[in-house]
Design a protein around this motif. Sequence first.
Motif, PDB file in Angstrom:
ATOM      1  N   UNK A 187       4.337  -4.160   9.332  1.00 47.76           N
ATOM      2  CA  UNK A 187       4.348  -4.877   8.059  1.00 47.76           C
ATOM      3  C   UNK A 187       3.133  -5.801   8.042  1.00 47.76           C
ATOM      4  N   UNK A 188       1.956  -5.202   8.083  1.00 44.18           N
ATOM      5  CA  UNK A 188       0.704  -5.956   8.200  1.00 44.18           C
ATOM      6  C   UNK A 188       0.251  -6.461   6.837  1.00 44.18           C
ATOM      7  N   UNK A 189      -0.092  -7.734   6.773  1.00 46.37           N
ATOM      8  CA  UNK A 189      -0.547  -8.348   5.522  1.00 46.37           C
ATOM      9  C   UNK A 189      -2.019  -8.725   5.678  1.00 46.37           C
TER      10      UNK A 189
ATOM     11  N   UNK B  14      -5.491  11.987   5.748  1.00 49.39           N
ATOM     12  CA  UNK B  14      -5.301  11.212   4.524  1.00 49.39           C
ATOM     13  C   UNK B  14      -4.910   9.761   4.656  1.00 49.39           C
ATOM     14  N   UNK B  15      -4.648   9.277   5.856  1.00 43.71           N
ATOM     15  CA  UNK B  15      -4.245   7.877   6.008  1.00 43.71           C
ATOM     16  C   UNK B  15      -5.476   6.986   6.044  1.00 43.71           C
ATOM     17  N   UNK B  16      -6.076   6.836   4.859  1.00 42.79           N
ATOM     18  CA  UNK B  16      -7.269   6.006   4.720  1.00 42.79           C
ATOM     19  C   UNK B  16      -7.297   5.463   3.302  1.00 42.79           C
ATOM     20  N   UNK B  17      -7.788   4.255   3.181  1.00 44.29           N
ATOM     21  CA  UNK B  17      -7.822   3.580   1.887  1.00 44.29           C
ATOM     22  C   UNK B  17      -9.148   2.869   1.731  1.00 44.29           C
ATOM     23  N   UNK B  18      -9.807   3.097   0.605  1.00 40.62           N
ATOM     24  CA  UNK B  18     -11.038   2.388   0.254  1.00 40.62           C
ATOM     25  C   UNK B  18     -10.801   1.710  -1.085  1.00 40.62           C
TER      26      UNK B  18
ATOM     27  N   UNK C 188      -0.261  -5.130   1.715  1.00 41.71           N
ATOM     28  CA  UNK C 188       0.814  -5.082   2.703  1.00 41.71           C
ATOM     29  C   UNK C 188       0.973  -3.636   3.134  1.00 41.71           C
ATOM     30  N   UNK C 189       0.700  -3.391   4.403  1.00 37.49           N
ATOM     31  CA  UNK C 189       0.828  -2.051   4.967  1.00 37.49           C
ATOM     32  C   UNK C 189       2.184  -1.966   5.653  1.00 37.49           C
ATOM     33  N   UNK C 190       3.100  -1.169   5.093  1.00 32.73           N
ATOM     34  CA  UNK C 190       4.442  -1.008   5.666  1.00 32.73           C
ATOM     35  C   UNK C 190       4.565   0.380   6.278  1.00 32.73           C
ATOM     36  N   UNK C 191       5.005   0.401   7.533  1.00 32.32           N
ATOM     37  CA  UNK C 191       5.143   1.665   8.249  1.00 32.32           C
ATOM     38  C   UNK C 191       6.036   1.435   9.461  1.00 32.32           C
ATOM     39  N   UNK C 192       6.457   2.529  10.076  1.00 36.61           N
ATOM     40  CA  UNK C 192       7.267   2.430  11.291  1.00 36.61           C
ATOM     41  C   UNK C 192       6.365   1.997  12.434  1.00 36.61           C
TER      42      UNK C 192
ATOM     43  N   UNK D 294       0.848  -1.187   0.000  1.00 34.63           N
ATOM     44  CA  UNK D 294       0.000   0.000   0.000  1.00 34.63           C
ATOM     45  C   UNK D 294       0.888   1.244   0.000  1.00 34.63           C
ATOM     46  N   UNK D 295       0.719   2.071  -1.036  1.00 35.29           N
ATOM     47  CA  UNK D 295       1.545   3.272  -1.189  1.00 35.29           C
ATOM     48  C   UNK D 295       2.852   3.006  -1.905  1.00 35.29           C
ATOM     49  N   UNK D 296       3.054   1.775  -2.376  1.00 35.01           N
ATOM     50  CA  UNK D 296       4.309   1.377  -3.037  1.00 35.01           C
ATOM     51  C   UNK D 296       5.499   1.750  -2.147  1.00 35.01           C
ATOM     52  N   UNK D 297       6.503   2.438  -2.708  1.00 32.34           N
ATOM     53  CA  UNK D 297       7.713   2.761  -1.944  1.00 32.34           C
ATOM     54  C   UNK D 297       7.446   3.717  -0.784  1.00 32.34           C
ATOM     55  N   UNK D 298       6.391   4.518  -0.869  1.00 29.32           N
ATOM     56  CA  UNK D 298       6.072   5.467   0.209  1.00 29.32           C
ATOM     57  C   UNK D 298       5.564   4.735   1.445  1.00 29.32           C
ATOM     58  N   UNK D 299       4.889   3.611   1.251  1.00 32.20           N
ATOM     59  CA  UNK D 299       4.324   2.876   2.377  1.00 32.20           C
ATOM     60  C   UNK D 299       3.084   3.552   2.935  1.00 32.20           C
ATOM     61  N   UNK D 300       2.763   3.210   4.175  1.00 34.53           N
ATOM     62  CA  UNK D 300       1.580   3.711   4.893  1.00 34.53           C
ATOM     63  C   UNK D 300       2.054   4.883   5.734  1.00 34.53           C
TER      64      UNK D 300
END
Length: 161
Positions: A88-90, A112-116, A54-58, A26-32
């Motif tokens: 790193x949630x799948x 903005x941290x929302x996805x539909x 795959x939600x990638x974030x700190x 999610x967000x490609x290289x930018x991540x979540x």
Amino acid sequence: MSSKIFSVAFFVAIVAAPALATEYVVGDDAGWKLNFDYQKWAGGKQFVIGDKLIFKYTEKTHNVHRVNGTAFQQCMPPADSEALTSGSDVITLATQGRKWYICGVGKHCSNGMKLAITVSAEVYAPAPAPTLASAADKISPWKSCLWMMAAMAVFKMMTTK
């Protein structure tokens, strides 16, 4: 001979089926993260049952909540909803329909941290071909090994009498 061909075809189909699913970071290289347009990111993508988000974030900076449409619009994670917090949630997309995800930390969702997305039962058109770099990043050693074993089995069956 035809039973060998059927066996090989069946084996290859079983091995290939999981490979048809797409893994989306999610967000490609930018991540979540904050200040990213996730609706724009999702635009043009066809999500189908079996695909993975795959939600990638700190870790401890953000989280992920699966919510309904109302909670999504209000940026309110339900009190009984447990957040995903690994960094790193799948999430495997198991059913078709509308799916909503938000970050429940502070005002991250409002910022903005929302996805539909909409998940379909099947693919209607082929996805664009990946670039060499992104294709190489997604090849798992396990899948490569299975494909190699399948190819060797086909070759052996075709060369034995």
